[in-house]
Design a protein around this motif. Structure first.
Motif, mmCIF file in Angstrom:
data_model
loop_
_atom_site.group_PDB
_atom_site.id
_atom_site.type_symbol
_atom_site.label_atom_id
_atom_site.label_comp_id
_atom_site.label_asym_id
_atom_site.label_seq_id
_atom_site.Cartn_x
_atom_site.Cartn_y
_atom_site.Cartn_z
ATOM 1 N N LEU A 116 -15.670 -12.564 -86.401
ATOM 2 C CA LEU A 116 -16.283 -12.385 -85.090
ATOM 3 C C LEU A 116 -16.353 -13.725 -84.347
ATOM 4 O O LEU A 116 -15.971 -13.815 -83.161
ATOM 5 C CB LEU A 116 -17.686 -11.795 -85.246
ATOM 6 N N LEU A 117 -16.819 -14.763 -85.047
ATOM 7 C CA LEU A 117 -16.911 -16.084 -84.416
ATOM 8 C C LEU A 117 -15.529 -16.612 -84.048
ATOM 9 O O LEU A 117 -15.349 -17.228 -82.983
ATOM 10 C CB LEU A 117 -17.624 -17.057 -85.350
ATOM 11 N N MET A 118 -14.543 -16.376 -84.919
ATOM 12 C CA MET A 118 -13.178 -16.828 -84.641
ATOM 13 C C MET A 118 -12.609 -16.110 -83.420
ATOM 14 O O MET A 118 -11.993 -16.723 -82.537
ATOM 15 C CB MET A 118 -12.286 -16.581 -85.859
ATOM 16 N N ASN A 119 -12.806 -14.796 -83.358
ATOM 17 C CA ASN A 119 -12.266 -14.019 -82.227
ATOM 18 C C ASN A 119 -12.951 -14.399 -80.914
ATOM 19 O O ASN A 119 -12.300 -14.446 -79.859
ATOM 20 C CB ASN A 119 -12.421 -12.522 -82.491
ATOM 21 N N LEU A 120 -14.262 -14.663 -80.983
ATOM 22 C CA LEU A 120 -14.970 -15.086 -79.770
ATOM 23 C C LEU A 120 -14.441 -16.434 -79.286
ATOM 24 O O LEU A 120 -14.254 -16.657 -78.072
ATOM 25 C CB LEU A 120 -16.473 -15.184 -80.045
ATOM 26 N N THR A 121 -14.170 -17.332 -80.239
ATOM 27 C CA THR A 121 -13.620 -18.640 -79.879
ATOM 28 C C THR A 121 -12.245 -18.480 -79.237
ATOM 29 O O THR A 121 -11.934 -19.106 -78.213
ATOM 30 C CB THR A 121 -13.511 -19.537 -81.128
ATOM 31 N N THR A 122 -11.420 -17.621 -79.831
ATOM 32 C CA THR A 122 -10.079 -17.376 -79.283
ATOM 33 C C THR A 122 -10.162 -16.773 -77.879
ATOM 34 O O THR A 122 -9.385 -17.137 -76.977
ATOM 35 C CB THR A 122 -9.299 -16.426 -80.206
ATOM 36 N N LEU A 123 -11.123 -15.855 -77.696
ATOM 37 C CA LEU A 123 -11.293 -15.207 -76.392
ATOM 38 C C LEU A 123 -11.689 -16.231 -75.316
ATOM 39 O O LEU A 123 -11.145 -16.209 -74.194
ATOM 40 C CB LEU A 123 -12.365 -14.121 -76.507
ATOM 41 N N VAL A 124 -12.596 -17.139 -75.666
ATOM 42 C CA VAL A 124 -13.012 -18.176 -74.713
ATOM 43 C C VAL A 124 -11.838 -19.086 -74.370
ATOM 44 O O VAL A 124 -11.622 -19.453 -73.198
ATOM 45 C CB VAL A 124 -14.193 -18.987 -75.285
ATOM 46 N N VAL A 125 -11.032 -19.454 -75.385
ATOM 47 C CA VAL A 125 -9.862 -20.311 -75.146
ATOM 48 C C VAL A 125 -8.871 -19.601 -74.231
ATOM 49 O O VAL A 125 -8.310 -20.209 -73.293
ATOM 50 C CB VAL A 125 -9.195 -20.698 -76.485
ATOM 51 N N LEU A 126 -8.632 -18.307 -74.480
ATOM 52 C CA LEU A 126 -7.700 -17.547 -73.630
ATOM 53 C C LEU A 126 -8.198 -17.478 -72.189
ATOM 54 O O LEU A 126 -7.428 -17.595 -71.236
ATOM 55 C CB LEU A 126 -7.515 -16.136 -74.200
#
Length: 589
Positions: free
Chosen positions: A250-260
């Protein structure tokens, strides 16, 4: 760390090459996203504008293929050397634990259950071995990938990399809290494995008793309880760790979403104004972010396995650090052999639990001449077996001295002392293998003639020859495929093969008939004339013809003499005699 370095040093080459090979893989992972960004930014752009991008793309692709091949070699090498290092580490550790257990006295063994020692030798060592393998593959790969990916991400876009300054501490803190909560549960789980192993071992060893008493249902419930306890402890431990992976994702996907989101806006700005972030750079940046997050996941896995390995390591250290209370390190006459067979007890007292006031043996004084036959008789639990266990130093006296040939048994080397003593314990134990293999425990170099001769003395040769395979008959574990009387006679034959100066028979004829027992006593008198024979018995007929009979009661000696003398003046002996003989004629074998 000194202890574990002891197992690392012999294989330091593997421990060094494994991580270095993984670094090769990490370096390749740092370059591949950069190559891909160049293909997107430069190659695709050249193909669209001038049509000359194919050659550029081909060169980059060849470089990527070469990098991938090097990464494969590094990965295979890391896995190979990691496996070599961890397997050798586990093998040497398991060997040392087993050797330490072999040095344990009875008191040391009593402290650890058999099931617990089996678990520590197998499951706990495997946990450490797996951790070593994982550590070698990840100890440089994970931090190397983390540091390398952070550097590459910052070099691509420092402003966007600020996101990592928030994401990385958050993920690490979450990991720490979860692991801290889960660690104590692994120690509890290993304890439940001990209990289950003990239950299974006890059941399989005594399966004939279980079946004869129709206790299968009881044993099933007992196993179910132990298995259920392990299941609950395992689920309790794993629930914490299971919760970790989805939380990390979840934390990894949220980080990826913010980067995108933020990176995508910069790409749009670049398309519109020529300032911002190119598509290829965003693709590479996302790859580096994923590498950073994946490296943190590897750290999580490493710490998760470390927490379990640490629990196993502590249990292993308990065995390795256990002080062996019976050693011959300070013996002054290590070269001395038992040559005569005299035994002397001087004011000997003994207790199993050293903090207990109650003694098992209380101020024992006894002189056993060389070459004599001595019978020891008394009620159950009066200390007969404990008394003779002090002669070969299976235990040490708390007070007083035990002398063999006039020398304190503590001054002998354990090997020389026990080589001079043949003992048939109350519980007769045989091992998997042939009858011949079991007999050769007494003398590995005995000839076939000597095997047969001593089996005849022990009244075992006849029934051995009745087996189809004779002396090559395979015995099950513990000798489960022979009767109690046959097992006793095989154990006696094994002890006789040692040609001991002192032979101790601890109620070892209780399962044979009186005629066979009489033949055994006759063989002892004629073939072991120069040996001291100490016979513990419940049946008075087993000791009536002994040169000397020792009567014991509540850890004390209440009478010493021959049969006639004791019948004339010892009440305990008289009571035993009349309760067993009941008017029958004396049978002196």
């Amino acid at each position: 760390m000194k202890r574990w370095l002891h197992y690392i040093k012999p294989y330091w080459v593997y421990f060094l090459l494994g991580p270095l090979c993984m670094i090769v893989e990490v370096v390749g992972e740092m370059f591949l996203p950069k190559f891909l960004a160049q293909v997107i930014n430069e190659g695709v752009g050249m193909s669209g504008n001038t049509g000359n991008g194919n050659g550029y793309i081909t060169v980059i692709c060849i470089a990527m293929i070469g990098t991938a091949l090097l990464m494969m070699l590094g990965g295979v090498g890391g896995a190979y050397f990691g496996a070599k290092a961890s397997v050798n580490f586990g093998s040497d550790l398991r060997r040392d634990i087993y050797r330490k257990v072999q040095k344990f006295s009875f008191a040391n063994i009593d402290k650890f259950s058999a099931g617990s020692l089996v678990t520590r030798l197998t499951n706990d060592v495997t946990q450490l071995q797996n951790f070593v393998n994982m550590m070698l593959r990840m100890c440089l790969r994970s931090p190397g990938m983390l540091v390398g990916a952070v550097i590459m991400a910052v070099s691509l876009n420092p402003r966007l990399a600020i996101i990592l300054a928030f994401a990385i501490p958050l993920i690490l803190t979450t990991q720490f809290l979860i692991i801290r909560k889960g660690f104590p549960r692994f120690g509890k789980m290993q304890t439940k494995i001990d209990a289950l192993n003990s239950t299974v071992q006890e059941n399989l060893t005594n399966v004939r008793v279980v079946k004869s008493f129709v206790r299968e249902e009881f044993e099933n419930e007992k196993f179910s309880d132990a298995n259920g306890e392990l299941k609950r402890a395992g689920i309790d431990a794993m629930n914490v760790m299971i919760f970790m992976q989805p939380l990390m994702m979840l934390l990894m996907n949220l980080t990826t979403l913010v980067v995108l989101w933020l990176g995508g806006n910069q790409v749009i700005t670049f398309v519109q104004t020529g300032f911002g972030m190119e598509v290829g750079d965003l693709s590479a940046f996302l790859t580096y972010v994923n590498q950073i997050l994946f490296s943190l996941m590897m750290v999580t896995m490493l710490f998760m396995n470390a927490s379990r390995a640490l629990a196993s390591g502590r249990r292993i250290c308990e065995v390795l650090d256990e002080t062996v209370d019976l050693t011959d390190e300070n013996s002054t006459q290590k070269e001395r052999m038992v040559t005569e067979g005299t035994v002397t007890f001087k004011n000997v007292s003994f207790r199993y639990y050293k903090d207990s006031e109650e003694t098992v043996l209380n101020h024992i004084n006894l002189e056993i001449p060389s070459g004599s036959t001595v019978g020891i008789i008394g009620s159950t639990g009066c200390g007969k077996s404990t008394l003779v266990s002090l002669i070969p130093r299976l235990y040490d006296a708390d007070e007083g001295e035990v002398l063999v040939d006039g020398v304190n048994v503590k001054e002998y080397s354990l090997e020389n002392l026990r080589n001079g003593i043949g003992i048939v314990l109350q519980k007769n134990i045989l091992f998997s293998g042939t009858i011949e293999d079991n007999l050769r425990w007494g003398n590995q170099n005995a000839t076939d003639e000597e095997l047969q001769k001593n089996a005849e003395y022990a009244q075992a040769d006849l029934f051995i020859r009745n087996f189809t395979e004779g002396y090559q008959t395979e015995l099950g574990q513990g000798g489960v495929n022979v009767s109690g009387g046959q097992k006793q006679r095989l154990c006696i034959a094994r002890a006789l093969l040692k040609k001991p100066k002192i032979l101790i028979l601890d109620d070892s004829t209780s399962a044979v008939d009186t005629a066979t027992e009489a033949n055994l006593r006759k063989a002892f008198r004629t073939e072991l004339q120069d040996s001291t024979r100490i016979i513990i018995a419940q049946r008075i007929t087993s000791v009536m013809d002994a040169d000397m009979i020792v009567v014991m009661e509540d850890g004390r000696i209440t009478g010493v003499g021959n049969h006639k003398e004791l019948m004339a003046g010892n009440q305990e002996y008289q009571e035993i005699y009349y309760s067993q003989m009941d008017g029958k004629e004396e049978a002196h074998g």
